[in-house]
Design an enzyme around this catalytic site. Structure first.
Site, PDB file in Angstrom:
ATOM      1  N   HIS A 307     -11.678   8.204 -12.914  1.00 46.09           N
ATOM      2  CA  HIS A 307     -11.615   9.638 -12.618  1.00 46.09           C
ATOM      3  C   HIS A 307     -12.533   9.935 -11.442  1.00 46.09           C
ATOM      4  CE1 HIS A 307     -11.636  13.969 -13.221  1.00 46.09           C
ATOM      5  NE2 HIS A 307     -10.522  13.770 -13.897  1.00 46.09           N
ATOM      6  N   ASP A 364      -5.509  10.888 -20.088  1.00 45.88           N
ATOM      7  CA  ASP A 364      -4.117  10.445 -20.095  1.00 45.88           C
ATOM      8  C   ASP A 364      -3.890   9.129 -20.803  1.00 45.88           C
ATOM      9  OD1 ASP A 364      -3.099  12.636 -18.714  1.00 45.88           O
ATOM     10  OD2 ASP A 364      -3.936  11.861 -16.860  1.00 45.88           O
TER      11      ASP A 364
HETATM   12  N1  CMC Z   1      -7.630   0.632 -12.027  1.00 41.97           N
HETATM   13  C1  CMC Z   1      -8.238  -0.279 -11.222  1.00 41.97           C
HETATM   14  N2  CMC Z   1      -9.111   0.040 -10.277  1.00 41.97           N
HETATM   15  C2  CMC Z   1      -9.407   1.322 -10.112  1.00 41.97           C
HETATM   16  C3  CMC Z   1      -8.829   2.337 -10.903  1.00 41.97           C
HETATM   17  C4  CMC Z   1      -7.922   1.944 -11.905  1.00 41.97           C
HETATM   18  N3  CMC Z   1      -7.349   2.871 -12.674  1.00 41.97           N
HETATM   19  N4  CMC Z   1      -9.305   3.543 -10.535  1.00 41.97           N
HETATM   20  C5  CMC Z   1     -10.150   3.307  -9.517  1.00 41.97           C
HETATM   21  N5  CMC Z   1     -10.218   1.970  -9.272  1.00 41.97           N
HETATM   22  C6  CMC Z   1     -11.083   1.320  -8.275  1.00 41.97           C
HETATM   23  C7  CMC Z   1     -10.521   1.500  -6.872  1.00 41.97           C
HETATM   24  O1  CMC Z   1      -9.686   0.422  -6.496  1.00 41.97           O
HETATM   25  C8  CMC Z   1     -11.777   1.560  -6.052  1.00 41.97           C
HETATM   26  O2  CMC Z   1     -12.239   0.247  -5.841  1.00 41.97           O
HETATM   27  P1  CMC Z   1     -13.003  -0.132  -4.471  1.00 41.97           P
HETATM   28  O3  CMC Z   1     -14.223   0.729  -4.426  1.00 41.97           O
HETATM   29  O4  CMC Z   1     -13.289  -1.584  -4.622  1.00 41.97           O
HETATM   30  O5  CMC Z   1     -12.040   0.181  -3.371  1.00 41.97           O
HETATM   31  C9  CMC Z   1     -12.789   2.254  -6.959  1.00 41.97           C
HETATM   32  O6  CMC Z   1     -12.333   1.987  -8.293  1.00 41.97           O
HETATM   33  C10 CMC Z   1     -12.888   3.751  -6.727  1.00 41.97           C
HETATM   34  O7  CMC Z   1     -11.569   4.287  -6.779  1.00 41.97           O
HETATM   35  P2  CMC Z   1     -11.069   5.504  -5.887  1.00 41.97           P
HETATM   36  O8  CMC Z   1      -9.581   5.469  -5.810  1.00 41.97           O
HETATM   37  O9  CMC Z   1     -11.843   5.535  -4.599  1.00 41.97           O
HETATM   38  O10 CMC Z   1     -11.538   6.711  -6.785  1.00 41.97           O
HETATM   39  P3  CMC Z   1     -10.956   8.164  -6.739  1.00 41.97           P
HETATM   40  O11 CMC Z   1     -12.027   9.044  -7.263  1.00 41.97           O
HETATM   41  O12 CMC Z   1     -10.415   8.478  -5.385  1.00 41.97           O
HETATM   42  O13 CMC Z   1      -9.703   8.091  -7.729  1.00 41.97           O
HETATM   43  C11 CMC Z   1      -8.283   8.296  -9.605  1.00 41.97           C
HETATM   44  C12 CMC Z   1      -9.666   8.634  -9.010  1.00 41.97           C
HETATM   45  C13 CMC Z   1      -8.108   9.054 -10.926  1.00 41.97           C
HETATM   46  C14 CMC Z   1      -7.160   8.776  -8.651  1.00 41.97           C
HETATM   47  C15 CMC Z   1      -8.196   6.775  -9.837  1.00 41.97           C
HETATM   48  O14 CMC Z   1      -9.214   6.352 -10.713  1.00 41.97           O
HETATM   49  C16 CMC Z   1      -6.821   6.341 -10.368  1.00 41.97           C
HETATM   50  O15 CMC Z   1      -5.901   6.136  -9.550  1.00 41.97           O
HETATM   51  N6  CMC Z   1      -6.674   6.202 -11.712  1.00 41.97           N
HETATM   52  C17 CMC Z   1      -5.395   5.893 -12.295  1.00 41.97           C
HETATM   53  C18 CMC Z   1      -4.567   7.164 -12.367  1.00 41.97           C
HETATM   54  C19 CMC Z   1      -5.030   8.090 -13.465  1.00 41.97           C
HETATM   55  O16 CMC Z   1      -5.274   7.686 -14.601  1.00 41.97           O
HETATM   56  N7  CMC Z   1      -5.100   9.394 -13.116  1.00 41.97           N
HETATM   57  C20 CMC Z   1      -5.440  10.447 -14.091  1.00 41.97           C
HETATM   58  C21 CMC Z   1      -6.713  11.140 -13.759  1.00 41.97           C
HETATM   59  S1  CMC Z   1      -7.256  12.147 -15.132  1.00 41.97           S
HETATM   60  C22 CMC Z   1      -6.139  13.432 -15.160  1.00 41.97           C
HETATM   61  C23 CMC Z   1      -6.561  14.573 -14.316  1.00 41.97           C
HETATM   62  O17 CMC Z   1      -7.676  15.107 -14.500  1.00 41.97           O
HETATM   63  O18 CMC Z   1      -5.736  14.963 -13.467  1.00 41.97           O
END
Ligand code: CMC
Length: 429
Positions: A307, A364
């Site tokens: 998240h 989720d």
């Molecule tokens: N599985 C594997 N690696 C992950 C995941 C995951 N679910 N989420 C983040 N990472 C890694 C990502 O690859 C990155 O690694 P690095 O620093 O080596 O490049 C690091 O963790 C940080 O990720 P980010 O994408 O920069 O983080 P963000 O804050 O931009 O993204 C997120 C947050 C929710 C979009 C992401 O964690 C994700 O895609 N999760 C899966 C989708 C999901 O479950 N979404 C629901 C969110 S909760 C509902 C809501 O409130 O809307």
């Protein structure tokens, strides 16, 4: 909204002092509104990771602690002790309602649940296999064509009616979107049922037989709705605010929020999480998928994990996990995917990659299993999220309009495209 911004210090950037404000909780913010005037520079913050886009008094998340507050009250307490209507009143008005206020609000919402009879014809234009979110984007946007009398955003009374209409009609529209895609007749709302019971009735009853809403299941769904009501300035809420900042009518703004919510990184994640659990299928395949999630060259992510704000267990995930057990117990459903989910959670929580990146299960992760056990197809998961989040969207939309600092949202950019050049005629290219 009365602004409560209070200066607590200053921050110096390129020799210029800028005010620093302290909120009730959370990070201090540097007010850089005068930065460009003072330095000629913009700030660069794609994804708004360091930018507070507004002042808000509605919801607060402490991502490190894993807490979520609606108007100061922890989400777990509200999920345990209130129903949807009571929590909605709190989000909108700022205080828990008295018995009389609650009854009045319940009445106001209940008596706006029907949609204009001509509105029903609108649905015929969609293909029968349309995704309910596609129908919702269109149908909610179309509300402004049916309810002109509540689109004057400068009239507080019209705003209030728009708020009531939005919250009241969303379950009706979501249920209609569902009924349309399964080819069953639309079911009119019933005023003797609670908000959530009525929604289940509109989704699951058919003219051919009696349908009695199961109280345990309705309570679990009500809890799920409370958990999804608001979540600070997330992507869809920011979309609603940005759309509203131009003076667009509330129905158009909520339609914009629905469109944004649809994406798999946001509201679509519950559907994606269930798809992923099904794809994994059995506990012995978990290591393969954990390895994929950790592989930098593989775009696969564990859906339902991670998240932007929570760097700890999502407090909503805990309540959701409990609701999941309640629903499975009440329905007697033995879902093998729950075993996959439990084991995946255990492995990921112990894995260095996930520990170091502070990736915890989010709301989720368990919601797909729960909603499926409640009888909803996965295409309805995001519409259910939209239904609940409508309260947050409309509360934030109204707060924005009442904010004395409100301006049209208009981010800047850093341009790295072609430098200014002269046109080249086609025969010279
Ligand atoms: N599985 C594997 N690696 C992950 C995941 C995951 N679910 N989420 C983040 N990472 C890694 C990502 O690859 C990155 O690694 P690095 O620093 O080596 O490049 C690091 O963790 C940080 O990720 P980010 O994408 O920069 O983080 P963000 O804050 O931009 O993204 C997120 C947050 C929710 C979009 C992401 O964690 C994700 O895609 N999760 C899966 C989708 C999901 O479950 N979404 C629901 C969110 S909760 C509902 C809501 O409130 O809307």
């Amino acid at each position: 909204m009365e602004s409560k911004l209070e200066q607590s210090g200053t921050a110096t950037i390129e020799g210029n002092d800028f005010p620093v404000y302290k909120g009730t909780h959370g990070n201090d913010v540097v007010d850089i509104r005068a930065l460009t005037k003072a330095t000629g520079k913009f700030t660069f913050d794609p994804g708004f990771t360091s930018t507070a886009s507004c002042e808000s008094q509605i919801t607060f998340i402490d991502g490190n602690e894993g807490t979520l507050l609606y108007r100061g009250y922890p989400i777990e307490q509200l999920a345990e002790n209130t129903d949807f209507i009571e929590s909605a009143f709190l989000l909108l008005d700022g205080e828990l309602p008295t018995k009389e206020q609650c009854a009045k609000f319940r009445h106001d919402i209940t008596y706006h649940t029907m949609v204009h009879e001509h509105f029903i014809k609108f649905f015929d234009g969609f293909r029968r296999d349309a995704h309910p979110m596609a129908i919702m984007c269109g149908a909610v946007g179309a509300l402004s064509a049916f309810y002109h009398d509540s689109t004057d955003i400068n009239d507080p009374e019209a705003r209030k009616i728009a708020v009531h209409r939005m919250i009241a009609k969303m379950p009706t529209i979501a249920a209609m979107a569902y009924k349309y895609t399964v080819g069953q007749p639309f079911v009119y709302p019933r005023n003797d049922l609670s908000y959530t019971e009525n929604f289940m009735h509109m989704c699951f009853s058919v003219p051919a037989e009696d349908y009695k809403v199961d109280k345990v299941l309705a309570d679990a769904l009500d809890k799920i709705f409370i958990l999804h009501m608001d979540h600070e300035q997330n992507a869809s809420t920011s979309t609603v605010r940005l759309a509203g900042s131009s003076g667009a009518n509330p129905f158009a703004c909520i339609a914009a929020g629905i469109a944004c919510l649809w994406g798999p990184a946001h509201g679509g994640a519950n559907e994606a999480a269930l798809n992923m659990l099904e794809e994994i299928g059995s506990v012995d395949r978990i290591p393969e998928y954990v390895a994929k999630a950790k592989d930098k060259d593989d775009p696969f992510r564990l859906m339902g994990f991670g998240h932007r704000v929570y760097k700890n267990y999502d407090p909503r995930a805990k309540v959701m996990q409990k609701a999941c057990h309640e629903v499975l117990e009440a329905t007697g459903i033995q879902d093998p995917l729950l075993d996959v989910a439990r084991e995946l959670e255990k492995i990921a929580l112990e894995d260095d990659y996930f520990v170091q990146k502070k990736l915890y299960p989010n709301i989720d992760f368990y919601s797909g299993i729960t909603l499926r056990a409640l009888g909803f197809p996965r295409s309805m998961f995001t519409p259910l999220f939209a239904l609940a989040r409508t309260v947050g969207w409309i509360a934030q939309w109204r707060e924005m309009l009442e904010d004395p600092n409100q301006k049209i949202g208009r981010p800047r950019q850093i341009y790295t495209g072609a430098a200014k050049r002269d046109f080249i005629a086609m025969d010279k290219r």
